[in-house]
Design an enzyme around this catalytic site. Structure first.
Site, PDB file in Angstrom:
ATOM      1  CG  HIS A   1      -1.426   0.121  -4.680  1.00 42.74           C
ATOM      2  ND1 HIS A   1      -1.997   1.350  -4.474  1.00 42.74           N
ATOM      3  CD2 HIS A   1      -1.749  -0.628  -3.597  1.00 42.74           C
ATOM      4  CE1 HIS A   1      -2.634   1.350  -3.311  1.00 42.74           C
ATOM      5  NE2 HIS A   1      -2.502   0.167  -2.767  1.00 42.74           N
TER       6      HIS A   1
ATOM      7  CD  GLU B   1      -2.209   4.436  -6.951  1.00 44.62           C
ATOM      8  OE1 GLU B   1      -2.622   5.590  -6.827  1.00 44.62           O
ATOM      9  OE2 GLU B   1      -1.691   3.803  -6.001  1.00 44.62           O
TER      10      GLU B   1
ATOM     11  CB  SER C   1      -0.866   0.059   1.257  1.00 47.66           C
ATOM     12  OG  SER C   1      -1.634  -1.082   1.379  1.00 47.66           O
TER      13      SER C   1
ATOM     14  CG  ASN D   1      -3.370   4.006  -0.323  1.00 45.44           C
ATOM     15  OD1 ASN D   1      -4.598   4.064  -0.452  1.00 45.44           O
ATOM     16  ND2 ASN D   1      -2.718   2.862  -0.283  1.00 45.44           N
TER      17      ASN D   1
END
Ligand SMILES: NC(=O)c1ccc[n+]([C@@H]2O[C@H](COP(=O)([O-])OP(=O)(O)OC[C@H]3O[C@@H](n4cnc5c(N)ncnc54)[C@H](O)[C@@H]3O)[C@@H](O)[C@H]2O)c1
Length: 300
Positions: free
Chosen positions: A143, A155, A122, A194
């Site tokens: 990701h 991603e 993450s 994130n």
């Protein structure tokens, strides 16, 4: 530029993310090996996937043939040697830099020379993991978002060590499994989504910890005023409070910025084992079917 022809996919870690990454790849015709050190995790992954895919058959999103075919493409194993002939490995084990580095080093010896080694972390940029391997040019971040069966975006993050063909092949691979990839040309901890989400979460936790509103009320505001599908506390329950905690610890160790430190209230919940949906209790409580038990205050 030689592009890698991906036929076999390895997924390391059969938790919430790994199981669904494996399922989506298998549903799109890849031979997939899902590996975990815990046979318990593998057993749970298979059970959960059967339930999740069955629900999609009932809703008409998948046919029974799709599901049967996906399971015939999937191998569940604790044996890392099963990755010997894969063309790409997506690592989705616990969010711990040293554990990930140790797995990367083992895989580097085992995998075929051409194999891409990607991390679903993450927050950890792949250059930190590339330190542990010789095939640095084959290392990148891929990701996915939770739940992988539903979330469209992925991603792909290119580090300074990542070869163009590794990024290109990863982008194409993501398209072949029906997802939309976005390429980050330079790596940055937490990537795009994130990093933005962390700011929102910080503010939500600040308001809650300082008594401005309950966590349920903050979720309602974010959902209804900002139009988010779920609020930040419900999202933490979905992601896992342990994952949130580990991510923030990692970010803080890298930045030294107090704003990146894990939140006090999250730390307390992790210490009590209240990790969210996976333990039946996090911010909210969940019944045996995983449905949220609505509190009296919210019902009113
Ligand atoms: N949960 C999320 O919402 C989310 C979203 C995007 C990315 N991620 C990232 O994905 C990764 C996995 O997260 P998760 O939520 O699926 O975690 P999880 O806790 O559900 O699963 C982790 C799994 O890894 C296994 N494992 C631990 N060490 C291992 C090893 N050495 N080899 C093989 N398996 C090992 C564990 O047995 C467990 O089954 C983390 O890096 C996390 O940051 C999580």
């Amino acid at each position: 530029m030689t592009e890698i022809n991906i036929k076999k996919v390895g997924v390391a870690g059969a938790g919430a993310m790994g199981a669904q990454i494996a399922a989506v790849s298998a549903l799109h015709g890849y031979e997939v090996i899902l590996q975990d050190i815990s046979s318990e995790s593998l057993k749970k992954a298979e059970e959960v996937l059967r339930t999740q895919l069955e629900k999609r058959v009932i809703k008409g999103k998948l046919t029974r043939e799709d599901v049967d075919c996906a399971f015939s493409n999937l191998i569940f194993t604790t044996n890392l040697e099963a990755f010997k002939e894969v063309d790409i490995v997506i690592e989705a084990i616990i969010e711990d830099l040293e554990v990930k580095k140790s797995l990367f080093a083992q895989l580097d010896h085992l995998l075929p020379e051409h194999c891409i080694l990607a991390t679903n972390s993450s927050t950890i940029v792949s250059s930190k993991l590339a330190e542990a391997v010789v095939r640095k040019d084959k290392v990148c971040n891929i990701h996915f978002f939770n739940p992988v069966l539903v979330m469209d975006l992925v991603e792909v993050v290119k580090g300074p060590h990542t070869a163009d063909e590794t990024a290109d092949t990863s982008m194409k691979f993501i398209e072949t499994i029906g997802k939309t990839p976005v390429l980050l040309k330079k790596e940055i901890s937490g990537f795009v989504a994130n990093r933005i989400l962390a700011k929102l979460m910080n503010e939500a936790v600040y308001l809650y910890e300082n008594g401005y509103a309950s966590f349920e009320e903050i979720d309602v505001v974010v959902e209804k005023a900002l139009g988010h599908p779920i609020g930040p506390f419900a999202l933490m329950d979905l992601t896992g409070l342990d994952v949130n905690y580990a991510v923030r610890k990692q970010r803080y160790s890298e930045s030294g910025d107090e704003a990146d430190k894990p939140a006090k209230s999250v730390k307390e919940k992790v210490e009590k084992g209240e990790l969210g949906r996976k333990t039946g209790k996090g911010w909210y409580t969940y019944d045996a079917q995983g449905k949220r038990v609505v509190s009296e205050t919210i019902k009113q």
